[in-house]
Design an enzyme around this catalytic site. Structure first.
Site, PDB file in Angstrom:
ATOM      1  N   HIS A 159       5.471  97.512   2.458  1.00  0.00           N
ATOM      2  CA  HIS A 159       5.172  98.251   1.223  1.00  0.00           C
ATOM      3  C   HIS A 159       5.499  97.316   0.059  1.00  0.00           C
ATOM      4  O   HIS A 159       6.601  97.333  -0.475  1.00  0.00           O
ATOM      5  CB  HIS A 159       6.006  99.528   1.136  1.00  0.00           C
ATOM      6  CG  HIS A 159       5.716 100.509   2.228  1.00  0.00           C
ATOM      7  ND1 HIS A 159       6.049 100.278   3.548  1.00  0.00           N
ATOM      8  CD2 HIS A 159       5.104 101.717   2.191  1.00  0.00           C
ATOM      9  CE1 HIS A 159       5.646 101.303   4.278  1.00  0.00           C
ATOM     10  NE2 HIS A 159       5.065 102.195   3.485  1.00  0.00           N
ATOM     11  N   ASP A 217      -2.394 100.296   5.407  1.00  0.00           N
ATOM     12  CA  ASP A 217      -1.206 101.112   5.645  1.00  0.00           C
ATOM     13  C   ASP A 217      -0.179 100.236   6.387  1.00  0.00           C
ATOM     14  O   ASP A 217      -0.380  99.878   7.549  1.00  0.00           O
ATOM     15  CB  ASP A 217      -1.635 102.307   6.514  1.00  0.00           C
ATOM     16  CG  ASP A 217      -0.471 103.201   6.889  1.00  0.00           C
ATOM     17  OD1 ASP A 217       0.696 102.796   6.688  1.00  0.00           O
ATOM     18  OD2 ASP A 217      -0.726 104.309   7.377  1.00  0.00           O
ATOM     19  N   ASP A 246       9.859  99.330   2.811  1.00  0.00           N
ATOM     20  CA  ASP A 246      10.367  99.868   1.543  1.00  0.00           C
ATOM     21  C   ASP A 246       9.377 100.865   0.940  1.00  0.00           C
ATOM     22  O   ASP A 246       8.785 100.615  -0.107  1.00  0.00           O
ATOM     23  CB  ASP A 246      10.590  98.668   0.589  1.00  0.00           C
ATOM     24  CG  ASP A 246      11.072  99.086  -0.777  1.00  0.00           C
ATOM     25  OD1 ASP A 246      11.712 100.139  -0.887  1.00  0.00           O
ATOM     26  OD2 ASP A 246      10.797  98.347  -1.750  1.00  0.00           O
TER      27      ASP A 246
HETATM   28  N1  SAM Z   1       8.950  96.386  -1.803  1.00  0.00           N
HETATM   29  C1  SAM Z   1       8.657  96.337  -3.229  1.00  0.00           C
HETATM   30  C2  SAM Z   1       9.739  95.532  -3.919  1.00  0.00           C
HETATM   31  O1  SAM Z   1      10.896  95.540  -3.468  1.00  0.00           O
HETATM   32  O2  SAM Z   1       9.415  94.881  -4.922  1.00  0.00           O
HETATM   33  C3  SAM Z   1       8.529  97.716  -3.831  1.00  0.00           C
HETATM   34  C4  SAM Z   1       7.657  98.663  -3.069  1.00  0.00           C
HETATM   35  S1  SAM Z   1       7.494 100.260  -3.748  1.00  0.00           S
HETATM   36  C5  SAM Z   1       9.044 100.979  -3.492  1.00  0.00           C
HETATM   37  C6  SAM Z   1       6.524 101.060  -2.507  1.00  0.00           C
HETATM   38  C7  SAM Z   1       5.059 100.629  -2.518  1.00  0.00           C
HETATM   39  O3  SAM Z   1       4.448 101.120  -1.321  1.00  0.00           O
HETATM   40  C8  SAM Z   1       4.229 101.210  -3.649  1.00  0.00           C
HETATM   41  O4  SAM Z   1       3.630 100.141  -4.353  1.00  0.00           O
HETATM   42  C9  SAM Z   1       3.161 102.079  -2.962  1.00  0.00           C
HETATM   43  O5  SAM Z   1       1.907 102.022  -3.606  1.00  0.00           O
HETATM   44  C10 SAM Z   1       3.087 101.450  -1.600  1.00  0.00           C
HETATM   45  N2  SAM Z   1       2.650 102.316  -0.485  1.00  0.00           N
HETATM   46  C11 SAM Z   1       2.808 103.652  -0.318  1.00  0.00           C
HETATM   47  N3  SAM Z   1       2.427 104.032   0.919  1.00  0.00           N
HETATM   48  C12 SAM Z   1       2.048 102.887   1.577  1.00  0.00           C
HETATM   49  C13 SAM Z   1       1.598 102.598   2.908  1.00  0.00           C
HETATM   50  N4  SAM Z   1       1.468 103.584   3.811  1.00  0.00           N
HETATM   51  N5  SAM Z   1       1.337 101.304   3.221  1.00  0.00           N
HETATM   52  C14 SAM Z   1       1.481 100.315   2.318  1.00  0.00           C
HETATM   53  N6  SAM Z   1       1.895 100.533   1.039  1.00  0.00           N
HETATM   54  C15 SAM Z   1       2.177 101.793   0.675  1.00  0.00           C
END
Ligand code: SAM
Length: 300
Positions: A42, A152, A173
């Protein structure tokens, strides 16, 4: 579509905890020459402006990273534990003008740490953040060493485990915007441990009054122990989770009061590195007497 945008939260206390643990864990894996495969399930947008509209609107970095740096500067001469020094130095390396206006997300933290032989796979679902992430990553000119997929992350990870070098760090995350995310985290970890039991897995989770959130670390503990793997759980609390009333009688919700990082197969030095670092962070980010931290690990 999701409404969560990490730009509002970049550099908050949860990022401080998460990125402190990420830098320390990755640093340990990078001590050996063999290639490491990094996965960020994520990823977010990769790089954030702390002086931009999003961060200014939320003010979260002011209670997190910005506050930490300001307080430490105000107490020059104070000994800073090495894990905290490493994290602060890494973030500062993105700030060429010394204005503390740039904060790296996990993809950029990992890209700064990785060596030519390492690989980084980034997954992000939000179309706008994927576009920004792609543009940010393109500037690194890392070629095929870093890939960005609009996929995903919970599902996509399966295709890559075990990695060819048999050395990997996975950061999971999610935004936990969907209630289902909690179950998907444990399903992903259970599956990943079957495919590749010796990987280092880092899972960030919120500590909030919600059953699924409360259950997640318990579930991760069961999964780690069932797979016979060592684990570490680090938490940081900066304020109480109680809903209060202001002087006009309006309900005041505290926002995110605390979060945790669950690490499976942690480096053996991680607990002793995190303990003094989190003690100092909790002291400086405390918003009231409820601030605390913990570092708990399985017996070796
Ligand atoms: N890991 C990043 C950092 O530490 O800089 C922050 C990530 S943020 C908390 C979570 C991200 O996951 C968001 O940008 C959201 O759009 C994305 N997201 C949500 N569901 C997801 C999925 N099933 N697969 C991939 N990305 C996803």
């Amino acid at each position: 579509m999701f409404s969560y945008r990490h730009a509002f939260h970049a550099g908050n206390h949860a990022d401080v905890l998460k990125h402190l643990v990420l830098v320390a864990s990755a640093g340990h894996l990078l001590q050996k020459d063999t290639a490491v495969h990094f996965f960020d399930t994520h990823a977010g947008a990769g790089l954030y402006r702390l002086d931009g509209d999003y961060a200014r609107t939320s003010g979260e970095a002011d209670e997190g990273f910005a506050r930490l740096v300001k307080t430490l500067e105000g107490q020059a001469g104070q000994a800073i534990p090495s894990a905290l020094q490493d994290y602060l130095a890494l973030v500062a390396s993105f700030d060429s003008k010394g204005q503390r206006s740039v904060y790296p997300g996990s993809p950029f933290i990992l890209s700064r740490l990785m060596r030519p032989q390492d690989r980084l796979k980034l997954f992000e679902l939000h179309p706008t953040d994927t576009k920004t992430l792609r543009a940010n990553v393109a500037q690194l000119e890392a070629g095929t060493r870093i890939s960005v997929s609009q996929e995903d992350g919970f599902e996509a990870l399966k295709k890559f485990l075990p990695p060819p070098s048999r050395r990997a760090l996975v950061l999971c995350d999610p935004s936990y915007e969907l209630k289902n995310d909690y179950a998907r985290v444990s399903d992903m970890v259970a599956d990943a441990l079957k495919r590749f039991a010796t990987g280092t897995y880092l899972v960030w989770y919120p500590i909030i009054p919600r059953t699924e959130a409360h259950e997640l670390p318990k579930r991760l503990k069961t999964l780690s122990e069932r797979a016979g793997r060592l684990w570490l759980n680090a938490t940081l609390t900066v304020k109480s989770s109680k809903i209060t009333r202001d002087e006009d009688g309006e309900l005041q919700r505290p926002g995110l009061p605390a979060s945790g990082m669950w690490v499976i197969n942690p480096p053996f030095t991680l607990a002793s590195q995190l303990d003094p670092a989190l003690a100092l962070i909790a002291k400086h980010l405390a918003q009231n007497q409820h601030a605390s931290y913990s570092v708990e690990s399985s017996a070796r």
